[in-house]
Scaffold this active site. Structure first.
Site, PDB file in Angstrom:
ATOM      1  N   HIS A 677      -3.629 -39.105 -78.964  1.00  0.00           N
ATOM      2  CA  HIS A 677      -2.873 -40.069 -79.754  1.00  0.00           C
ATOM      3  C   HIS A 677      -2.084 -40.951 -78.793  1.00  0.00           C
ATOM      4  O   HIS A 677      -1.158 -40.478 -78.135  1.00  0.00           O
ATOM      5  CB  HIS A 677      -1.926 -39.361 -80.724  1.00  0.00           C
ATOM      6  CG  HIS A 677      -2.628 -38.572 -81.782  1.00  0.00           C
ATOM      7  ND1 HIS A 677      -2.136 -37.391 -82.298  1.00  0.00           N
ATOM      8  CD2 HIS A 677      -3.811 -38.794 -82.420  1.00  0.00           C
ATOM      9  CE1 HIS A 677      -2.971 -36.932 -83.213  1.00  0.00           C
ATOM     10  NE2 HIS A 677      -4.001 -37.763 -83.300  1.00  0.00           N
ATOM     11  N   GLU A 680       1.835 -40.911 -78.260  1.00  0.00           N
ATOM     12  CA  GLU A 680       2.547 -39.712 -77.813  1.00  0.00           C
ATOM     13  C   GLU A 680       2.597 -39.679 -76.293  1.00  0.00           C
ATOM     14  O   GLU A 680       2.003 -38.829 -75.637  1.00  0.00           O
ATOM     15  CB  GLU A 680       1.857 -38.469 -78.391  1.00  0.00           C
ATOM     16  CG  GLU A 680       1.895 -38.460 -79.911  1.00  0.00           C
ATOM     17  CD  GLU A 680       1.025 -37.380 -80.524  1.00  0.00           C
ATOM     18  OE1 GLU A 680       0.408 -36.587 -79.772  1.00  0.00           O
ATOM     19  OE2 GLU A 680       0.932 -37.323 -81.764  1.00  0.00           O
ATOM     20  N   HIS A 774       0.291 -32.661 -77.098  1.00  0.00           N
ATOM     21  CA  HIS A 774       0.707 -33.648 -78.096  1.00  0.00           C
ATOM     22  C   HIS A 774       2.214 -33.848 -78.031  1.00  0.00           C
ATOM     23  O   HIS A 774       2.926 -33.110 -77.347  1.00  0.00           O
ATOM     24  CB  HIS A 774       0.319 -33.194 -79.514  1.00  0.00           C
ATOM     25  CG  HIS A 774      -1.128 -33.351 -79.828  1.00  0.00           C
ATOM     26  ND1 HIS A 774      -1.613 -34.329 -80.657  1.00  0.00           N
ATOM     27  CD2 HIS A 774      -2.218 -32.646 -79.416  1.00  0.00           C
ATOM     28  CE1 HIS A 774      -2.932 -34.233 -80.748  1.00  0.00           C
ATOM     29  NE2 HIS A 774      -3.323 -33.208 -80.003  1.00  0.00           N
ATOM     30  N   GLU A 859       2.854 -28.940 -78.841  1.00  0.00           N
ATOM     31  CA  GLU A 859       3.691 -30.044 -79.288  1.00  0.00           C
ATOM     32  C   GLU A 859       4.984 -30.079 -78.486  1.00  0.00           C
ATOM     33  O   GLU A 859       5.660 -29.061 -78.340  1.00  0.00           O
ATOM     34  CB  GLU A 859       4.032 -29.889 -80.780  1.00  0.00           C
ATOM     35  CG  GLU A 859       2.839 -29.916 -81.716  1.00  0.00           C
ATOM     36  CD  GLU A 859       2.351 -31.327 -82.009  1.00  0.00           C
ATOM     37  OE1 GLU A 859       2.944 -32.286 -81.467  1.00  0.00           O
ATOM     38  OE2 GLU A 859       1.382 -31.460 -82.789  1.00  0.00           O
TER      39      GLU A 859
END
Length: 924
Positions: A677, A680, A774, A859
């Site tokens: 992504h 990010e 991420h 994350e």
């Protein structure tokens, strides 16, 4: 009955509603009802009946409606009992018969107004109230009570009137009548007189929510919801939009009397987890391994990505050009086997050996080099692992659909980390309410708005005809923001972010340049089309600022900045009325330190494609080839013709003896990926720290290199990062939803990464760990998402007996180890549930199809920690860390311990936490 919605529906299908109604009638008709039983029965009936569409008719047939009204009559002085009866009456009123009967009963007059008025207006009566013009009467009544209740003794009545207004504005016609009768202006003026009185807080809160709900939707001042940038996709005629775009941008209509479903009071609501409904409950799907998505005879062609398995290690040299050329030829031959001529035309540019920098310079490049040399000679910074000249040379070879030609100064020049931990920004009390009031005031006083377009990405003439006071008309600004609007005063701007290329949505990340400012003067910026429902900007997060003047004076830092930061829902909507789209405003105020400076503002610390390419080259030159085996490979080319690098890191064998060579070639693989992504960017900072640590002289890093072979793909979505998208690739799709069946043409990086994992599995070298990096914009700390059959079935409430299932608990090992040794890691935030909506993500597909037990999404927050030693601070250190992972190999009584202890994620990152969607990101 506190289970999932699915369980409640099952209970209803088996006659649960009828049974509850019968019990209510039985206990309620007694001379002296036992409310110890009746009260929970009423609560339960409200919960179940709320999901039973025929509950009104069933209550009428059982005689429960009038009985409940009778109970209410006898308990008007008992708040808990009266409230329970009212909740049930509201549920029953879904039947027109019951609704009319409830409306005709006079006993409700004696109920406290704060309860009665808010519940007697059932949905069936709302349209009637609006059509008969009662909204005007309610507004005048509220105005009268507000002006005459100077001693604040009738707050309950005023609150009840606001509740009625909330009810009638659930429909479009009600909101329109509210606006036309001057409701917003009336409530705005009334609330201004209540702000300083704490006892009127409930009235202010209700009034603000009502005004926000009724503010008319305003289309963004754009010509289209689609991105200003498009990219012709292979196999699709140019100019034909993606089918998904047509659906998202479709015009929708809302019936005038459509009622918005309102929510029951909190105490009457069942906690229904949407996640529970999304969990996979099919044991066969959870345990079975699908067949490979490609012929097995194609897998051996990925062997060029594992040269360590065949390298003789006679000469320890860094990657040479002849090897790059060999790799390039191999990839191109592989593409010929897979793709048509059309496919080759799109991918082959990315297959060349991009490390070959000996091409002849053009006259323009020579001119730029001279300027760069002069700049570096006068102000040259010393940024670890950064080379401005090398960055410039790399950026010139990067291909963008916008044709970027200007480098953002922070990325070219480099930057140092902040000198220490930075505290989170304090949040002023009621700051969000203040900003909402300002939005309402702008709606009421439109003549105060200058409404001048100072920059328009879709209209190049705007760049030439307007001299922007705060924002440069060239470089990043012209492709980062869609439009700026000067509002209220010459120092306030609305920013509209460009959506992802070939798409009509995904806006959050920004990175733009401002210049020609006046020092010590506040400038307010409003980003008005953010899409996420909440943000860490409401919890102490600040955006980052880079000053060119500060950098040239020897302080090249990204610094946290911004005051009065707030993130809230606004009244804007897409141009073509995309369904269920709600926009949010990020507002912040900045006071610049210097006159006539050039500054860059970003959502989070930027990290570009050219940065990762430059970093890999610098790392490769810094390692000792006699100790560290460091190789770069070109995994594949992207849609736009850029290369996707893959890096191999391990320790060179101590000798060429059979034992040492055998040990090397049997080391377990660990595969790390990141930046699927583009928004990010913190994932890239974490990846940067991982690479630097693995290439360092730290004893733990040496142990890791000797124990494992690391295969690292730092950037899975190069085109998205280059072109400033927030979530998608140039194909308009989220690449982390393409893993189940990746298209080799439209999603080449995912297709080949999955193919490489298939290859490792086919040769008996299934990775020990797969981890996809991420960033998380709404949670703090660092945490893992994994996969577990038993935890998924248990959480979903499946009827499968999980006690009899056998599952290797090793998927929890990494999280437990990290929780002990990594202060930034939160074990409580981890989960191992397999959701249906995540079935095509890297984590789930690698676990299910490749058979990697420890397949994770890691994350990292954008805004520090709320636990441990980093609590309250926005820690700029990442304790990434794989481990204390005991892996039993084929060697008798031996195991490897993977333990990376907290290190700074890199020698020059300004901070690892925070959000980085590349809006229209910096050049290259």
């Amino acid at each position: 009955c506190t289970g999932t919605d699915r369980r409640i529906q099952y209970m209803i299908s088996k006659g649960g509603s009828e049974a509850l109604l019968t019990a209510l009638v039985t206990f309620g008709r007694s001379f002296n009802p036992n409310y110890t039983v009746l009260l929970p029965l009423l609560h339960l009936l409200a919960k179940v009946g709320y999901r039973d569409r025929r509950i009104g008719l069933k209550a009428e047939e059982a005689g429960a409606a009038l009985l409940t009204l009778n109970l209410l009559k006898h308990n008007v002085k008992h708040d808990r009992r009266a409230a329970a009866c009212l909740w049930v009456i509201q549920v029953f009123s879904s039947s027109d018969v019951n609704s009319r009967r409830i409306k005709d009963v006079n006993i409700l007059i004696s109920v406290p107004p704060s309860l009665c008025l808010s519940f007697c207006l059932a949905e069936a009566n709302v349209c009637s109230v609006v059509s008969k013009g009662y909204i005007s009467g309610l507004l005048r009544l509220y105005e009268d009570w507000h002006s005459k209740d100077t001693q604040h003794v009738a707050i309950a009545i005023r609150q009840a009137l606001l509740c009625c207004l909330h009810k009638v504005t659930h429909i479009t016609a009600g909101r329109q009548a509210f606006i036309s009768q001057g409701g917003i202006r009336l409530l705005y003026q009334a609330t201004q007189t209540c702000l300083l009185n704490k006892c009127l807080e409930s009235l202010v809160e209700s009034s603000v929510n009502l005004m926000r709900k009724c503010l008319p939707k305003t289309s963004l001042p754009l010509t289209s919801d689609l991105s200003a940038y498009t990219f012709p996709l292979p196999g699709r005629p140019q100019g034909v939009p993606h089918a998904k775009i047509l659906i998202n941008a479709g015009v929708t209509s809302v019936p005038v009397c459509t009622v918005v479903k309102h929510v029951l009071p909190e105490s009457a609501c069942v906690c229904v987890s949407v996640q529970d409904e999304d969990l996979e409950t099919d044991l066969k799907k959870l345990r079975s391994r699908p067949d490979p998505d490609r012929p097995k005879n194609l897998l051996p062609h990925y062997n060029f990505l594992c040269p360590e398995l065949s390298h003789d290690f006679q000469v320890h040299t860094s990657l040479c050009l002849c090897y790059i050329h060999h790799v390039t030829q191999t990839v191109m031959l592989f593409n010929l086997l897979l793709f048509s001529a059309l496919r080759d035309s799109y991918h082959s540019p990315g297959q060349r050996g991009d490390e070959q920098d000996d091409e002849e310079k053009t006259e323009e490049e020579f001119h730029h080099s001279t300027i760069i040399d002069r700049l570096l000679e006068n102000h040259g910074p010393c940024i670890p692992h950064h080379n401005p000249k090398l960055y410039h040379a790399t950026a010139t070879k990067t291909k963008s659909i916008q044709g970027f030609s200007i480098l953002a100064f922070p990325d070219f020049w480099g930057h140092l980390p902040p000198p220490g931990n930075e505290p989170m920004a304090p949040r002023k009390p009621n700051i969000q309410r203040q900003k909402v009031f300002e939005d309402i005031r702008r709606f009421l006083n439109t003549s105060d708005i200058i409404n001048q377009v100072v920059f328009d990405l879709e209209d190049s003439s705007q760049v030439l005809t307007h001299t922007m006071t705060q924002c440069a008309t060239t470089t990043l600004t012209k492709f980062l923001e869609n439009k700026f609007f000067s509002l209220l005063c010459r120092h306030e701007y609305d920013l509209i972010l460009n959506v992802d290329a070939n798409c009509s949505q995904h806006t959050q990340w920004f990175y733009f340049e401002v210049s020609n400012m006046v020092a010590d003067v506040p400038y307010r910026f409003n980003v008005i089309n953010c899409e996420k429902s909440n943000s860490q900007f409401n919890y102490g997060m600040q955006l980052v600022l880079y000053s060119v003047r500060e950098a040239l004076e020897g302080r090249p830092h990204w610094v946290r900045t911004g005051t009065e930061i707030c993130y809230f829902r606004n009244h804007f909507c897409p141009v073509q009325g995309r369904k269920k789209t709600t926009f949010y405003t990020l507002t912040f105020t900045i006071t610049f330190k210097h006159n006539e400076d050039v500054c860059y503002l970003a959502y989070h610390y930027p990290y570009t494609y050219s940065t990762v390419k430059t970093h890999l080259k610098v790392l490769q030159k810094s390692v000792d080839p006699a100790k560290i085996y460091f190789r770069q490979h070109v995994l594949c080319g992207t849609l736009a013709g850029n290369s996707c690098p893959l890096v191999t890191i391990t320790a060179c064998p101590a000798s060429r003896s059979w034992i040492d060579m055998h040990q090397l070639r049997n080391r377990p693989y660990i595969v790390l990926t990141g930046r699927v992504h583009p928004g990010e960017s913190n994932a890239s900072w974490v990846m940067k720290g991982t690479l630097e640590f693995l290439c360092s002289n730290d004893p733990v890093a040496q142990i890791l290199r000797e124990a494992f072979i690391f295969k690292i793909i730092p950037m899975l979505n190069p085109d998205g990062v280059i072109n400033g998208t927030n979530r998608c690739d140039l194909n308009g799709e989220d690449l982390n939803r393409q893993w189940a069946k990746p298209d080799p043409v439209l999603s080449p990086t995912i297709y080949h990464t999955k193919g490489f994992l298939y290859y490792l599995n086919s040769i008996g070298r299934t990775p020990l760990v797969f981890c996809d990096y991420h960033g998380h914009s709404r949670k703090k700390n660092v945490f893992l998402y994994g996969c577990s059959v038993k935890e998924t079935l248990w959480q979903s409430g499946s009827s499968v007996d999980t006690a009899g299932l056998k599952e290797d608990p090793g998927y929890r090992t990494l999280a437990k180890a990290l929780d002990r040794i990594a202060p930034a890691f939160s074990f409580n935030s981890c989960n191992y549930l397999v959701e249906k909506s995540r079935s095509s993500t890297a984590r789930v597909v690698v676990w299910r199809e490749i058979g990697v037990l420890r397949s994770y999404t890691m994350e990292s927050t954008y805004n520090g920690c709320d636990q441990g030693i980093y609590k309250v601070f926005e820690s700029w250190k990442l304790v990434f860390l794989l481990v204390r992972l005991k892996h039993f190999t084929t060697y008798p009584s031996s195991f490897f311990i993977l333990k990376i202890v907290g290190w700074r994620i890199s020698s020059n990152p300004p901070g690892w936490f925070h959000f980085t969607p590349d809006l229209n990101r910096l050049v290259r």
